[in-house]
Scaffold this motif. Structure first.
Motif, PDB file in Angstrom:
ATOM      1  N   VAL A 252     -21.341   0.574  55.605  1.00 50.97           N
ATOM      2  CA  VAL A 252     -21.046  -0.859  55.588  1.00 50.97           C
ATOM      3  C   VAL A 252     -20.671  -1.270  57.010  1.00 50.97           C
ATOM      4  O   VAL A 252     -19.819  -0.628  57.636  1.00 50.97           O
ATOM      5  CB  VAL A 252     -19.902  -1.189  54.615  1.00 50.97           C
ATOM      6  CG1 VAL A 252     -19.484  -2.646  54.748  1.00 50.97           C
ATOM      7  CG2 VAL A 252     -20.323  -0.887  53.187  1.00 50.97           C
ATOM      8  N   CYS A 253     -21.290  -2.324  57.509  1.00 51.54           N
ATOM      9  CA  CYS A 253     -21.047  -2.770  58.885  1.00 51.54           C
ATOM     10  C   CYS A 253     -20.766  -4.264  58.905  1.00 51.54           C
ATOM     11  O   CYS A 253     -21.650  -5.071  58.613  1.00 51.54           O
ATOM     12  CB  CYS A 253     -22.250  -2.437  59.772  1.00 51.54           C
ATOM     13  SG  CYS A 253     -22.080  -2.994  61.491  1.00 51.54           S
ATOM     14  N   LEU A 254     -19.542  -4.631  59.237  1.00 54.86           N
ATOM     15  CA  LEU A 254     -19.143  -6.019  59.446  1.00 54.86           C
ATOM     16  C   LEU A 254     -18.030  -6.051  60.485  1.00 54.86           C
ATOM     17  O   LEU A 254     -17.198  -5.133  60.546  1.00 54.86           O
ATOM     18  CB  LEU A 254     -18.641  -6.691  58.158  1.00 54.86           C
ATOM     19  CG  LEU A 254     -19.662  -6.977  57.052  1.00 54.86           C
ATOM     20  CD1 LEU A 254     -19.637  -5.895  56.005  1.00 54.86           C
ATOM     21  CD2 LEU A 254     -19.381  -8.350  56.416  1.00 54.86           C
ATOM     22  N   ASN A 255     -18.024  -7.114  61.284  1.00 53.55           N
ATOM     23  CA  ASN A 255     -16.926  -7.383  62.202  1.00 53.55           C
ATOM     24  C   ASN A 255     -16.654  -6.187  63.128  1.00 53.55           C
ATOM     25  O   ASN A 255     -15.513  -5.753  63.291  1.00 53.55           O
ATOM     26  CB  ASN A 255     -15.653  -7.738  61.418  1.00 53.55           C
ATOM     27  CG  ASN A 255     -14.587  -8.341  62.299  1.00 53.55           C
ATOM     28  OD1 ASN A 255     -14.884  -9.141  63.185  1.00 53.55           O
ATOM     29  ND2 ASN A 255     -13.332  -7.961  62.064  1.00 53.55           N
ATOM     30  N   ASP A 256     -17.704  -5.636  63.717  1.00 53.13           N
ATOM     31  CA  ASP A 256     -17.619  -4.542  64.697  1.00 53.13           C
ATOM     32  C   ASP A 256     -17.225  -3.211  64.091  1.00 53.13           C
ATOM     33  O   ASP A 256     -17.119  -2.223  64.824  1.00 53.13           O
ATOM     34  CB  ASP A 256     -16.640  -4.876  65.831  1.00 53.13           C
ATOM     35  CG  ASP A 256     -16.989  -6.153  66.564  1.00 53.13           C
ATOM     36  OD1 ASP A 256     -18.192  -6.456  66.663  1.00 53.13           O
ATOM     37  OD2 ASP A 256     -16.073  -6.854  67.023  1.00 53.13           O
ATOM     38  N   CYS A 257     -16.980  -3.126  62.795  1.00 53.98           N
ATOM     39  CA  CYS A 257     -16.508  -1.892  62.167  1.00 53.98           C
ATOM     40  C   CYS A 257     -17.575  -1.329  61.237  1.00 53.98           C
ATOM     41  O   CYS A 257     -18.244  -2.073  60.518  1.00 53.98           O
ATOM     42  CB  CYS A 257     -15.218  -2.139  61.386  1.00 53.98           C
ATOM     43  SG  CYS A 257     -13.780  -2.472  62.428  1.00 53.98           S
ATOM     44  N   VAL A 258     -17.689  -0.011  61.254  1.00 54.39           N
ATOM     45  CA  VAL A 258     -18.625   0.708  60.392  1.00 54.39           C
ATOM     46  C   VAL A 258     -17.799   1.597  59.469  1.00 54.39           C
ATOM     47  O   VAL A 258     -16.985   2.396  59.938  1.00 54.39           O
ATOM     48  CB  VAL A 258     -19.610   1.549  61.215  1.00 54.39           C
ATOM     49  CG1 VAL A 258     -20.626   2.228  60.304  1.00 54.39           C
ATOM     50  CG2 VAL A 258     -20.309   0.693  62.265  1.00 54.39           C
ATOM     51  N   GLN A 259     -18.029   1.461  58.166  1.00 60.55           N
ATOM     52  CA  GLN A 259     -17.232   2.193  57.194  1.00 60.55           C
ATOM     53  C   GLN A 259     -18.142   2.870  56.173  1.00 60.55           C
ATOM     54  O   GLN A 259     -19.242   2.387  55.892  1.00 60.55           O
ATOM     55  CB  GLN A 259     -16.264   1.240  56.488  1.00 60.55           C
ATOM     56  CG  GLN A 259     -15.446   0.421  57.481  1.00 60.55           C
ATOM     57  CD  GLN A 259     -14.410  -0.443  56.839  1.00 60.55           C
ATOM     58  OE1 GLN A 259     -13.571   0.041  56.100  1.00 60.55           O
ATOM     59  NE2 GLN A 259     -14.437  -1.727  57.139  1.00 60.55           N
ATOM     60  N   ALA A 260     -17.689   3.989  55.656  1.00 60.23           N
ATOM     61  CA  ALA A 260     -18.437   4.679  54.616  1.00 60.23           C
ATOM     62  C   ALA A 260     -18.441   3.845  53.349  1.00 60.23           C
ATOM     63  O   ALA A 260     -17.411   3.294  52.949  1.00 60.23           O
ATOM     64  CB  ALA A 260     -17.824   6.048  54.360  1.00 60.23           C
ATOM     65  N   ALA A 261     -19.596   3.738  52.719  1.00 60.86           N
ATOM     66  CA  ALA A 261     -19.711   2.901  51.522  1.00 60.86           C
ATOM     67  C   ALA A 261     -18.794   3.365  50.413  1.00 60.86           C
ATOM     68  O   ALA A 261     -18.319   2.557  49.619  1.00 60.86           O
ATOM     69  CB  ALA A 261     -21.164   2.886  51.041  1.00 60.86           C
ATOM     70  N   ARG A 262     -18.515   4.655  50.346  1.00 67.63           N
ATOM     71  CA  ARG A 262     -17.666   5.173  49.276  1.00 67.63           C
ATOM     72  C   ARG A 262     -16.214   4.763  49.431  1.00 67.63           C
ATOM     73  O   ARG A 262     -15.436   4.876  48.494  1.00 67.63           O
ATOM     74  CB  ARG A 262     -17.762   6.699  49.244  1.00 67.63           C
ATOM     75  CG  ARG A 262     -17.265   7.351  50.534  1.00 67.63           C
ATOM     76  CD  ARG A 262     -17.504   8.849  50.541  1.00 67.63           C
ATOM     77  NE  ARG A 262     -18.929   9.146  50.595  1.00 67.63           N
ATOM     78  CZ  ARG A 262     -19.420  10.388  50.520  1.00 67.63           C
ATOM     79  NH1 ARG A 262     -18.621  11.407  50.366  1.00 67.63           N
ATOM     80  NH2 ARG A 262     -20.713  10.590  50.595  1.00 67.63           N
ATOM     81  N   TRP A 263     -15.837   4.281  50.624  1.00 68.93           N
ATOM     82  CA  TRP A 263     -14.441   3.908  50.860  1.00 68.93           C
ATOM     83  C   TRP A 263     -14.256   2.428  51.171  1.00 68.93           C
ATOM     84  O   TRP A 263     -13.147   1.919  51.058  1.00 68.93           O
ATOM     85  CB  TRP A 263     -13.863   4.733  52.012  1.00 68.93           C
ATOM     86  CG  TRP A 263     -13.416   6.101  51.623  1.00 68.93           C
ATOM     87  CD1 TRP A 263     -13.977   7.287  51.973  1.00 68.93           C
ATOM     88  CD2 TRP A 263     -12.304   6.432  50.783  1.00 68.93           C
ATOM     89  NE1 TRP A 263     -13.302   8.340  51.418  1.00 68.93           N
ATOM     90  CE2 TRP A 263     -12.256   7.839  50.677  1.00 68.93           C
ATOM     91  CE3 TRP A 263     -11.352   5.685  50.106  1.00 68.93           C
ATOM     92  CZ2 TRP A 263     -11.296   8.506  49.924  1.00 68.93           C
ATOM     93  CZ3 TRP A 263     -10.392   6.356  49.353  1.00 68.93           C
ATOM     94  CH2 TRP A 263     -10.365   7.745  49.271  1.00 68.93           C
ATOM     95  N   ALA A 264     -15.295   1.736  51.589  1.00 73.21           N
ATOM     96  CA  ALA A 264     -15.145   0.348  52.019  1.00 73.21           C
ATOM     97  C   ALA A 264     -14.686  -0.536  50.862  1.00 73.21           C
ATOM     98  O   ALA A 264     -15.180  -0.432  49.747  1.00 73.21           O
ATOM     99  CB  ALA A 264     -16.458  -0.175  52.582  1.00 73.21           C
TER     100      ALA A 264
END
Length: 377
Positions: A252-264
């Motif tokens: 998941v990528c929003l607002n300059d941050c990339v996060q694992a889908a399982r945790w976002a």
């Protein structure tokens, strides 16, 4: 590398309708993401790849690359032979940088589904099927140009806008990566559920193929000051093309941050930085000064033997990959209702569930009370 955009809808495509004054999804994907930006990115990556190839050729001509000290031929810093081994073993040049990924072409699959306040399982499975079809069309072992068949744009009703290049069999493919990557554009109200579902359904498959799927959207409509849709979409493209994203599956990528889908998770409905990860460390990557910087590698999705604490990251189960829409038909959709916007709560959500049916004795001598005798065993 071929880039596939998959879109459903959401705030990122919304603007005010002058006739009604209400928000409406009146924008297309390439109204938000200008094709000229993709062409510029394509040219920049081609230049980076050519420069990388030239450096590789120069190292080969100088004697097979760097030695233990990081200098050609194993020389010491003073010009003579190396007398002792450098630390770390193998020197800093022992792990050469991977070749840059070159964007060759792109296409768009429009699922023509409404997303935002509600998300249907039919949309989730339509996105999964679109990804699987593109994985099949853009296999790394496929001949160049073979993927540009009629099925690419017609099977899911998508429109195709391809940039020049040699396709998945050409120079854009990096060893260890698939020939395609994905960007899913959807609404943020159900983005975390959408991304998590796709990670369960496709995570193992995408990670094994080295083909990341990056989910993005926008917190503000197009004609509102501070619109973030274009920046989020551009950053999602950069993350999808980043070699370090290859084995992550769904991100998941929003607002300059990339996060694992399982945790976002969407922790706020109004802030630009609405999506956060509760696990220690937070985001797995960020986009800083136009470059994607990953802070850790993908988790191990092997068997959980209990010997190592993985922070609960190993949640993918191969059985999810075999699910069909019929398997989840009793649970048709995920509904999210915002009382501050809609002003009401549907009565269906307030009604208690129906009582379970009375048990029927089909093997004994009698049925339910008042129903007469049942069949004998």
């Amino acid at each position: 590398m071929h880039l596939v955009f998959i879109s459903t809808g959401g705030t990122i495509f919304q603007k005010v309708d002058p006739s009604t004054g209400a928000m409406a999804c009146s924008l297309g994907l390439f109204d938000v993401l200008q094709p000229q930006w993709l062409q510029q990115l394509q040219a920049q990556q081609q230049q980076r790849r050519q420069a990388w190839q030239q450096r590789q050729q120069q190292q080969q001509q100088q004697g097979g690359g760097a030695g233990p000290t990081g200098l050609p031929g194993g020389q010491a810093a003073g010009g003579g032979p190396a007398e002792r081994q450098a630390w770390p073993p193998g020197g800093c040049a022992a792990r050469p940088a991977p070749p840059p990924v070159a964007l060759q072409s792109w296409s768009h699959v429009d699922l023509r589904a409404r997303s935002g306040a509600e998300l249907g399982f039919e949309t989730v499975f339509a996105a999964r099927d679109a990804v699987r079809q593109q994985l099949q069309l853009h296999r790394p072992d496929q001949a160049p140009g073979q993927e540009q068949g009629q099925d690419e744009g017609q099977a899911q009703g998508g429109t195709v806008a391809a940039g020049p290049g040699s396709g998945p069999g050409g120079v854009g493919v990096v060893k260890g990566r698939g020939g395609v990557c994905f960007v899913l554009v959807t609404g943020t109200d159900t983005l975390e559920e959408f991304a998590f579902s796709l990670d369960l359904l496709l995570g193992l498959e995408l990670a094994a193929a080295g083909c990341p799927l990056v989910v993005t959207g926008a917190m503000k409509p197009y004609d509102i000051e501070g619109y973030d849709g274009a920046a989020n979409l551009q950053q999602a493209v950069q993350v999808a093309l980043c070699p370090a994203a290859a084995r992550w599956g769904v991100l998941v990528c929003l607002n300059d941050c990339v996060q694992a889908a399982r945790w976002a998770a969407k922790a706020d409905s109004q802030l630009m930085g609405a999506f956060r990860s509760p696990q220690p460390g937070g985001a797995v990557a960020q986009v800083r000064e136009g470059r994607v910087r990953f802070y850790c590698g993908p988790p191990d999705d092997g068997d959980d033997d209990g010997d190592e604490d993985d922070g609960g990251l190993s949640v993918r189960d191969p059985r999810f990959a075999a699910l069909t829409a019929a398997d989840v038909a009793p649970w048709s959709r995920v509904g999210i209702w915002t009382t501050g916007v809609s002003g009401f709560i549907p009565q269906e959500l307030l009604r208690p569930p129906p009582p379970p049916p009375l048990p029927v004795n089909v093997t004994g001598g009698g049925g339910p009370e008042g129903a007469g005798a049942g069949p004998k065993a």
